[in-house]
Design a protein around this motif. Structure first.
Motif, short mmCIF file in Angstrom:
data_model
loop_
_atom_site.label_atom_id
_atom_site.label_comp_id
_atom_site.label_asym_id
_atom_site.label_seq_id
_atom_site.Cartn_x
_atom_site.Cartn_y
_atom_site.Cartn_z
N GLU A 117 52.72 65.27 -28.96
CA GLU A 117 51.59 64.78 -28.15
C GLU A 117 52.06 64.49 -26.72
O GLU A 117 51.37 64.80 -25.74
N LEU A 118 53.24 63.89 -26.61
CA LEU A 118 53.80 63.60 -25.28
C LEU A 118 53.99 64.90 -24.50
O LEU A 118 53.60 64.98 -23.32
N LEU A 119 54.56 65.89 -25.13
CA LEU A 119 54.79 67.15 -24.42
C LEU A 119 53.47 67.81 -24.03
O LEU A 119 53.34 68.35 -22.91
N ALA A 135 50.74 66.33 -23.28
CA ALA A 135 50.24 65.61 -22.10
C ALA A 135 51.07 65.96 -20.86
O ALA A 135 50.53 66.12 -19.77
N GLY A 136 52.37 66.10 -21.05
CA GLY A 136 53.25 66.39 -19.91
C GLY A 136 53.04 67.77 -19.33
O GLY A 136 53.08 67.96 -18.11
#
Lengths: 470, 470
Positions: A92-94, A96-97
């Motif tokens: 999920e972080l990636l 968003a990034g």
């Protein structure tokens, strides 16, 4: 916040998450706040000037964390699990990034192709019928929730049954009233979909269930016959594999036979239970699934992938795409025109979409098929141990046959005693449970499936239940 | 992956993102892959055993990154922006890390209350009419996209107009054919919503627009009269503030007058342009907004909040909730029964929902109102400078009045020359543009709004356009 600041604050945010998850058992599982209490701690108006990120994280600790239900607490047994995992969080972080848009293949090919591939991997892992794989006429897509999948399935069913005349002229032009069917134990999202699609609440038949809360196929057949006799048009059946209240499994094969006789679209909602099909020994619940037109399950419930991630499969993707596609000039592109690519915007209601397939990719590779099976088996074993204890109890009893990670129980002394049991557990803060009603009786549900839930947590819950029941 | 592993791999993932964003200008903006190229690099079947996380991140670098459209590239000018920002990414990360469900107030009070508060803060920031604030009868909610907001608005409109008889008995029971209206420049999601809701494509009137591509209110009034004369029932008008093709602004006040006369629901879709209302000087586009029943805009387009985050407001939340609410036994709880809390599951189609308000909270506090205004003004100034250059050009011309960060241009030599211009820019990889058609002519859209886009990037785009146009 430049990139150096970002790196620093990201590490602080990671530390907050690690600290939160690492000490989560020190918190009461359920929130202890009154309505309005969280808001009352926030400034009435937005700040005019930037604030330091440290102040934001301080407020997360001070205001937000005490106002949460701790779904990742290992003694959270309410509703169904929503089990995040480290690799899923990083996916999920990636996503968003990278900040890409996957509405069309052309707007980020990798976003589409990794998703198609992960949905095929999932079909492998669950041993789903070949018709749902992307190498034939079918295929899968990530939706936000099973509610949206059910709605999309119903819409495609509505159009197939009416030759796309509703799509063109509206339901008020239909010669016959369209009717949908599900069991009286089905999820509320079926009614929601029927209302959204314009069929009307009273044109959803809630078919009666047997002693195990599973749909009775002969009752379904009778209801369909009655509607046909009355000049109405049956278009959609939603069968449930693992109902919310008790984990009941509708007999998909027999229901599929009924649907097949009348050309009715069969959607199978396995939102919670589907994940268990990673283990061969639990696949009997899917018997007859090759007769279904669509299927969904939620890795965000029980397969270590944080919300949102519902896997929705159709046997004929062209029907779904025709139902949901609008192609304005500003989205035209050569890849779409070539017919060689999937544009997932035509597979669901929103236009934009983020790169959610990264979560599945990260989870499947980090755990491997064997890790996923072990995850499921651990919870099922805990549930079986709990069910055995309940069965042997003089004060408690099973309220339904236990299924996979779900145990439904009640106090032998009746609803009041059951309510006291539920309230007692939740007031303790040591665990969290929710309720349902079965056969008119109040029932406590114990849904075991948290990422961090171990045998000892279920054991401690049992000890508490036993004490409270006395 | 235990929590120590998670911390380590999270730092690696953050480093990957920082490295990606820090070197993004070395990449061609658009992808350079053929259909199937990404998938062909992935193993046919999922791994049986766990793989090290380093291998996963290596594959992200090797397979995924070259297969992306780089939406965060400062020379990405296609479609509309989808501008992520560091604080928004951290909000998404925290949302995933906490892993809570906000379907009901009771399932995480802070998730609901921070969201309600942020939607009120947003109403402050954009100076929206008081009727959309939560302290009266209205209120706001985060939806995934404007497509979903439009659908929810249409559904509430359908039910208000029919006294909730469609909800109960279905559209086929309606005495009159229901009709919806939008301009011929409106987003494709309006047609999609009309079809999903069962009204039928042919019951959507695409009202003609004026020379500036804005809806003509007198044409709307005439269309409504014609439908009334024919015994049909007008139920829904969608006005657009900032159309996708050219940024045209429908006259909301005059359209509101027409809707008011007939009691028709007015929804205002400001998906892209709405963010600019953080600056007082751009608020004239919202003139008459107090006549609207619902409104939406997307912080995920132009307000530094990564997808998904659409802010949807209604003037009467009770209509929306009644349209979308189903309350099964297993979701009943004392807070819901008290009537003192918001359960956002009744405000949209999905049941589950994640804690997206963290993104807005992080963004608003990290930038402050003044930072948000500066962000918008910088892009508008760049667009104005570009538009001035186009106006003064002998080879290029403006294809529509520039609005906010959107400049529409074409080659004076006609469509073929315009197509060569577009292809030339995109083939270079130095920038990315998309097209539309206005008045039958091919048009190149330059949408300026990236988080990292500076004046120099627009300047370099202009130099390239000038060279290619010759």
């Amino acid at each position: 916040m430049n990139l150096d600041d970002f790196r620093r604050h990201a590490h602080e945010t990671i530390d907050l998450i690690v600290d939160y998850l690492g000490t989560i058992e020190e918190r009461p599982v359920g929130p202890r706040v009154a309505p309005g209490e969280v808001r009352s701690q926030l400034p009435s108006h937005p700040p005019e000037r930037p604030e330091p990120f440290e102040a934001v994280l301080d407020d997360v600790r001070r205001i937000v964390l005490p106002g949460l239900m701790h779904w990742q607490h290992p003694a959270f047994f309410g509703y169904f699990p929503a089990n995040a995992s480290p690799p899923a969080i990083l996916g999920e972080l990636l996503s968003a990034g990278l900040g890409v848009q996957g509405m069309l293949w052309a707007t980020s090919p990798a976003c589409t192709e990794v998703e198609t591939h992960m949905l095929d991997w999932m079909a492998d892992l669950l041993a789903l019928p070949a018709r749902f794989r992307s190498d034939g006429a079918g295929g899968g897509v990530i939706q936000d929730t099973a509610s949206s999948s059910t709605l999309c399935a119903l819409l495609a069913a509505r159009e197939r049954a009416t030759g796309f005349t509703v799509d063109a002229h509206g339901l008020s032009s239909a010669h016959e009233t369209l009717v949908a069917y599900t069991s009286d134990q089905a999820h509320s999202s079926v009614e929601k979909a029927v209302r959204i699609a314009g069929l009307g609440r009273e044109n959803l038949r809630l078919i009666e269930t047997d002693g195990h809360h599973a749909m009775r196929p002969e009752a379904l057949a009778a209801a369909i016959d009655a509607d046909l006799d009355a000049g109405r048009q049956p278009v959609f059946v939603c069968a449930t594999v693992g109902t919310t209240s008790s984990g009941a499994v509708d007999p998909v094969r027999a229901i599929g036979d009924v649907c097949g006789r009348h050309g009715i679209w069969l959607h199978v909602d396995a939102a919670w239970a589907g994940s268990a099909a990673v283990c061969p020994e639990f696949r009997t619940m899917h018997d007859g699934l090759e007769r279904a037109d669509s299927y969904c399950f939620n890795p965000h419930k029980w397969l270590l992938t944080n919300f949102d991630c519902d896997c929705f499969y159709v046997a004929d993707r062209s029907l779904l795409v025709r139902t949901l596609s609008v192609l304005p000039e500003y989205l035209r592109n050569t890849a779409t025109a070539s017919g060689k690519v999937i544009d997932y915007r035509d597979w669901h209601i929103p236009l934009g979409r983020r790169f959610r397939a990264l979560k599945l990719w990260f989870v499947i590779r980090s755990y491997g098929a064997e890790g996923l099976r072990e995850h499921i088996r651990r919870h099922v074993a805990s549930a079986e141990a709990l069910a055995a204890r309940v069965s042997a109890s003089h004060r408690l009893e099973l309220a339904a046959p236990p299924f996979l990670g779900l145990v439904c129980l009640r106090h032998r002394d009746g609803d009041e005693a059951t309510q006291r049991l539920l309230d007692g557990v939740n007031a303790s803060g040591a665990a969290f449970l929710t309720h349902t009603r079965l056969g008119g009786h109040l029932v406590v549900r114990v849904a075991i499936g948290g990422t961090w839930t171990r045998e000892e947590h279920v054991e401690r819950l049992w000890e508490r239940l036993e004490v409270l029941a006395t």
